[in-house]
Design an enzyme around this catalytic site. Structure first.
Site, PDB file in Angstrom:
ATOM      1  N   CYS A 146      40.655  30.017  39.981  1.00 18.88           N
ATOM      2  CA  CYS A 146      41.846  29.170  39.855  1.00 18.88           C
ATOM      3  C   CYS A 146      41.908  28.509  38.484  1.00 18.88           C
ATOM      4  CB  CYS A 146      41.832  28.088  40.939  1.00 18.88           C
ATOM      5  SG  CYS A 146      41.429  28.707  42.570  1.00 18.88           S
TER       6      CYS A 146
HETATM    7  C1  BEZ Z   1      37.277  30.766  42.785  1.00 22.85           C
HETATM    8  O1  BEZ Z   1      38.402  30.387  42.494  1.00 22.85           O
HETATM    9  O2  BEZ Z   1      36.645  31.506  42.041  1.00 22.85           O
HETATM   10  C2  BEZ Z   1      36.648  30.294  44.044  1.00 22.85           C
HETATM   11  C3  BEZ Z   1      37.458  29.790  45.032  1.00 22.85           C
HETATM   12  C4  BEZ Z   1      36.883  29.350  46.205  1.00 22.85           C
HETATM   13  C5  BEZ Z   1      35.533  29.393  46.367  1.00 22.85           C
HETATM   14  C6  BEZ Z   1      34.730  29.888  45.368  1.00 22.85           C
HETATM   15  C7  BEZ Z   1      35.300  30.336  44.191  1.00 22.85           C
END
Ligand code: BEZ
Length: 180
Positions: free
Chosen positions: A55
């Site tokens: 994100c």
């Molecule tokens: C990520 O955006 O990479 C992510 C999202 C949720 C849990 C772990 C990583």
């Protein structure tokens, strides 16, 4: 469950207020679904957590960079929502130097639950969070949903593609060329 309209909820945001003295010049400001969605065509994207790697490195910065292209496709606002409180969302926005994308704190998960998108992420110690999705929303009506595959609790993977800005732009551009 297919929703036609975004749910009516009240979001508890924190806004800067220069009339407040001291080191923390912020106050609570309630914003409703109508405040965010009425009379506008917007893209909303929802993700598992502020500050998470995909994100923070790809999805949010790419939406931020591509904002003008979305505007050219008739999008008035881009909103990013997450099941995080207003303090976390504000800190994330500041760390990302956001100018275009607006963050919506869904701390209690009410909006996400009513969208049918709340999933357990206890496998990561996160509790209840949002499945990744995005939507084009016109005056509160859901025009198109982009949901990542494999909707499930405690998913071991984090699919990302459908809700990418590039995919949504492709959809908007092809819809516009078909309409022309
Ligand atoms: C990520 O955006 O990479 C992510 C999202 C949720 C849990 C772990 C990583």
């Amino acid at each position: 469950m297919t929703l036609n309209k975004v749910p009516d909820v009240t979001f508890r945001t924190r806004v800067r207020d220069e009339s407040i003295d001291g080191p923390n010049p912020f106050r609570w400001e309630d914003k409703t679904s109508a405040d965010y969605f009425a009379g506008k065509r917007v893209v909303l994207f929802s993700l598992p957590g502020a500050f998470t790697p995909t994100c923070s490195t790809y999805q949010l910065p790419d939406f931020e960079k591509l904002y003008a292209e979305f505007q050219a496709q008739g999008i008035d606002e881009i909103y990013c929502i997450s099941v995080n409180d207003a303090f976390v969302m504000n800190a994330w926005g500041k760390s990302q130097n956001l100018e275009n994308v607006k963050l919506i704190p869904d701390g209690s998960g009410e909006f996400t639950r009513k969208m049918g998108m709340l999933v357990a992420k206890d496998n990561l110690g996160f509790g209840m969070r949002s499945w990744r999705y995005a939507a084009i929303i016109n005056d509160g009506k859901i025009e198109k949903m982009f949901e990542e595959e494999g909707f499930s609790d405690n998913c071991e993977t984090d699919p990302y593609g459908q809700s990418s800005p590039q995919n949504i732009l492709d959809h908007l551009k092809s819809a516009q060329s078909q309409a022309a």
